[in-house]
Write a protein that holds these residues in place. Sequence first.
Motif, PDB file in Angstrom:
ATOM      1  N   ILE B  19     -13.620  92.888  15.288  1.00 54.41           N
ATOM      2  CA  ILE B  19     -14.913  93.127  15.540  1.00 54.41           C
ATOM      3  C   ILE B  19     -15.907  92.953  14.288  1.00 54.41           C
ATOM      4  O   ILE B  19     -16.987  92.469  14.385  1.00 54.41           O
ATOM      5  N   LEU B  20     -15.365  93.051  13.083  1.00 49.57           N
ATOM      6  CA  LEU B  20     -15.905  92.694  11.915  1.00 49.57           C
ATOM      7  C   LEU B  20     -16.483  91.168  11.864  1.00 49.57           C
ATOM      8  O   LEU B  20     -17.634  90.794  11.591  1.00 49.57           O
ATOM      9  N   VAL B  21     -15.489  90.241  12.299  1.00 47.63           N
ATOM     10  CA  VAL B  21     -15.959  89.072  12.589  1.00 47.63           C
ATOM     11  C   VAL B  21     -16.785  88.511  13.460  1.00 47.63           C
ATOM     12  O   VAL B  21     -17.893  87.798  13.204  1.00 47.63           O
ATOM     13  N   ALA B  22     -16.634  89.246  14.533  1.00 45.60           N
ATOM     14  CA  ALA B  22     -17.746  89.047  15.675  1.00 45.60           C
ATOM     15  C   ALA B  22     -19.088  89.480  15.122  1.00 45.60           C
ATOM     16  O   ALA B  22     -19.954  88.647  15.398  1.00 45.60           O
ATOM     17  N   PHE B  23     -19.154  90.511  14.427  1.00 44.30           N
ATOM     18  CA  PHE B  23     -20.470  90.913  13.966  1.00 44.30           C
ATOM     19  C   PHE B  23     -20.935  89.868  12.850  1.00 44.30           C
ATOM     20  O   PHE B  23     -22.372  89.853  12.666  1.00 44.30           O
ATOM     21  N   SER B  24     -20.175  89.712  12.046  1.00 42.24           N
ATOM     22  CA  SER B  24     -20.641  88.969  10.812  1.00 42.24           C
ATOM     23  C   SER B  24     -20.557  87.607  11.060  1.00 42.24           C
ATOM     24  O   SER B  24     -21.206  86.551  10.100  1.00 42.24           O
ATOM     25  N   ALA B  25     -20.130  86.826  11.836  1.00 43.77           N
ATOM     26  CA  ALA B  25     -20.041  85.512  11.945  1.00 43.77           C
ATOM     27  C   ALA B  25     -20.278  85.021  13.423  1.00 43.77           C
ATOM     28  O   ALA B  25     -21.093  84.182  13.670  1.00 43.77           O
ATOM     29  N   VAL B  26     -19.328  85.624  14.410  1.00 45.48           N
ATOM     30  CA  VAL B  26     -19.512  84.940  15.815  1.00 45.48           C
ATOM     31  C   VAL B  26     -20.877  85.165  16.502  1.00 45.48           C
ATOM     32  O   VAL B  26     -21.472  84.153  16.901  1.00 45.48           O
ATOM     33  N   ILE B  27     -21.250  86.408  16.367  1.00 44.26           N
ATOM     34  CA  ILE B  27     -22.465  86.803  17.181  1.00 44.26           C
ATOM     35  C   ILE B  27     -23.730  85.742  16.342  1.00 44.26           C
ATOM     36  O   ILE B  27     -24.800  85.311  17.234  1.00 44.26           O
ATOM     37  N   PRO B  28     -23.781  86.168  14.987  1.00 46.05           N
ATOM     38  CA  PRO B  28     -25.072  85.347  14.425  1.00 46.05           C
ATOM     39  C   PRO B  28     -24.791  83.613  14.787  1.00 46.05           C
ATOM     40  O   PRO B  28     -26.116  82.965  14.950  1.00 46.05           O
ATOM     41  N   LEU B  29     -23.670  83.142  14.744  1.00 45.51           N
ATOM     42  CA  LEU B  29     -23.505  81.728  14.976  1.00 45.51           C
ATOM     43  C   LEU B  29     -24.035  81.455  16.366  1.00 45.51           C
ATOM     44  O   LEU B  29     -24.692  80.584  16.566  1.00 45.51           O
ATOM     45  N   MET B  30     -23.629  82.335  17.378  1.00 40.99           N
ATOM     46  CA  MET B  30     -24.224  82.192  18.771  1.00 40.99           C
ATOM     47  C   MET B  30     -25.703  82.317  18.615  1.00 40.99           C
ATOM     48  O   MET B  30     -26.234  81.345  19.464  1.00 40.99           O
ATOM     49  N   THR B  31     -26.021  82.905  17.926  1.00 42.52           N
ATOM     50  CA  THR B  31     -27.765  83.155  18.169  1.00 42.52           C
ATOM     51  C   THR B  31     -28.293  81.653  17.690  1.00 42.52           C
ATOM     52  O   THR B  31     -29.470  81.421  18.194  1.00 42.52           O
ATOM     53  N   VAL B  32     -27.726  81.411  16.516  1.00 41.78           N
ATOM     54  CA  VAL B  32     -28.382  80.092  15.829  1.00 41.78           C
ATOM     55  C   VAL B  32     -28.185  79.244  16.823  1.00 41.78           C
ATOM     56  O   VAL B  32     -29.024  78.307  16.951  1.00 41.78           O
ATOM     57  N   VAL B  33     -27.029  79.042  17.511  1.00 39.30           N
ATOM     58  CA  VAL B  33     -26.973  77.896  18.657  1.00 39.30           C
ATOM     59  C   VAL B  33     -28.085  78.155  19.738  1.00 39.30           C
ATOM     60  O   VAL B  33     -28.779  77.282  20.121  1.00 39.30           O
ATOM     61  N   ASN B  34     -28.563  79.232  19.957  1.00 39.58           N
ATOM     62  CA  ASN B  34     -29.333  79.616  21.214  1.00 39.58           C
ATOM     63  C   ASN B  34     -30.642  79.369  20.363  1.00 39.58           C
ATOM     64  O   ASN B  34     -31.506  78.594  21.115  1.00 39.58           O
ATOM     65  N   TYR B  35     -30.990  79.271  19.339  1.00 44.77           N
ATOM     66  CA  TYR B  35     -32.174  79.053  18.557  1.00 44.77           C
ATOM     67  C   TYR B  35     -32.564  77.651  18.587  1.00 44.77           C
ATOM     68  O   TYR B  35     -33.456  77.188  18.594  1.00 44.77           O
ATOM     69  N   SER B  36     -31.378  76.911  18.386  1.00 43.54           N
ATOM     70  CA  SER B  36     -31.380  75.419  18.145  1.00 43.54           C
ATOM     71  C   SER B  36     -31.823  74.807  19.233  1.00 43.54           C
ATOM     72  O   SER B  36     -32.373  73.739  19.095  1.00 43.54           O
ATOM     73  N   VAL B  37     -32.015  75.287  20.489  1.00 45.46           N
ATOM     74  CA  VAL B  37     -32.101  74.374  21.691  1.00 45.46           C
ATOM     75  C   VAL B  37     -33.509  74.968  22.087  1.00 45.46           C
ATOM     76  O   VAL B  37     -33.753  74.727  23.399  1.00 45.46           O
ATOM     77  N   GLN B  38     -34.291  76.074  21.321  1.00 40.51           N
ATOM     78  CA  GLN B  38     -35.357  76.492  21.819  1.00 40.51           C
ATOM     79  C   GLN B  38     -36.427  76.565  20.833  1.00 40.51           C
ATOM     80  O   GLN B  38     -36.293  76.309  19.691  1.00 40.51           O
TER      81      GLN B  38
END
Lengths: 90, 290
Positions: B19-38
Amino acid sequence: MDWMAWTWPTAAFFGTIALMLVIFTGLAIRFPETPRVGVLRIETTRGDRLFITLLGSAFINLAWLGLVGDNQPLALGVCLIYAICVFRWV
Amino acid sequence: MQQKTTNQKAWFLVLPVLILVAFSAVIPLMTVVNYSVQDTFGNNQFFWAGLEWFEDMLGDERMWNALQRQLLFSGIILAIEVPLGIFVALNMPKSGVWSSFCLVVMSLPLLIPWNVVGTIWQIFGRVDIGLLGATLAALGIDYNYTQDTVSAWVTIIVMDVWHWTSLVALLAFAGLKSIPDAYYQAARIDQANRWAVFRYIELPKMAGVLMIAILLRFMDSFMIYTEPFVVTGGGPGNATTLLSIDLVKMALGQFDLGPAAAFSLMYFLVILLISWVFYTVMVNLDKKGL
C-alpha cells in the motif's frame, strides 16, 4: 480518479504490464525454474528477462521516436524481436 | 517425515508495504504517464496529445544540455569522493577512542539536512560576508558563484564532496574492518609493500561496499536538487541547472505538465537502467563472495 487524468491507451498500457506480471507470477509458481547464465554472463530468471525486455523496449521506443520519428507501431515490432532475443539468449 | 508447514496468511504481512509503495510510487508514476500523453491548461481539463511531448523533449537541446551537466556533475563528484573516501578510511585509526571520535566527526555532515547544507555553503561562499568567499577575495582570487560559471561549479562540487565523502569513507572503513588479521600477517610474511597490500588485499575485500557506495552516491547525485538550488538556483544563466532543477522549472515554474511529465519519464528510465546495472553487478559480486 479524475485527478489521475486516465486515458484508454495509458490504461491499456498499464493493464498489459499488470497482465504480464500476473502471467509470469503464475508461471513461476506453476513451473519453478533455476536461474541460467546467458550472453550477459549474469544469472537471470524469467522475471529478470521480462524486466530487461520491458526496460529495453522503452528505450527502443524512445530511440525510434527520436531517430525515425514516424510509424511508431513499427517500433513495437522491433521490441518483439528484441524480446524474443532476450528470452532466447540472455 | 515432517510435512513442511505452509501459511499463506503471511502474505498479508506484505500488504502495508504494498500500500505504501502504491501511494508513494506506483500511483504517482501512473499519473505522470497519463500527463505525458496529454495537454492541460489547468482546471483538471486534459486534451490528448499522443507522443508529441516525447518528440518535443527528444529534440529539445535544453534537456540534453541538462543531462550533460548532470552526467558531468555525477562523474566529477564520484571521481573525487570515492578515492578520497578510501584514502580517509585507510588513514583512520582502526580502534580505540580516536577511532570512535573520527567516526562521530565524519558522521556529522551526513546528519545535516540538504537545505541547511545549501544555506551553509551559500553564506560560506558569499564574497561580502562568507568566510570562504571573503578569504578568496582577500587573496586576490576572482571568485563569485553568482556570476562566474567556474566558481558556481567549484562551489557545488566542493559542497557535495564535503557533505558526502564521509559516507564513502565510513563504508570503506567498514569494509576494511572486516578483513581478518591473517591476511595482513600473510602479507608481512611475503614482505608485500603497502601498495601490494592495498591492491591485492584491501581493495578486493572492499569491492562490495565500494559498489554500494558508488551506487548510492551516483543515484543521489543524479537526483540532486536542493543543495545546488539553494546555492546557485541553477545559475549563473543555466550553468548549474541540473536535470531535477530543470524539471521543476518546467513543471512548476512554467506549468508545462505534459512536457515535464515526458521529461521526467525519460529521467526515470535512465535512473532505472543505471540502478539495474549497478544492482546486477553488486549481486554478481556477492555471488563471487566479495
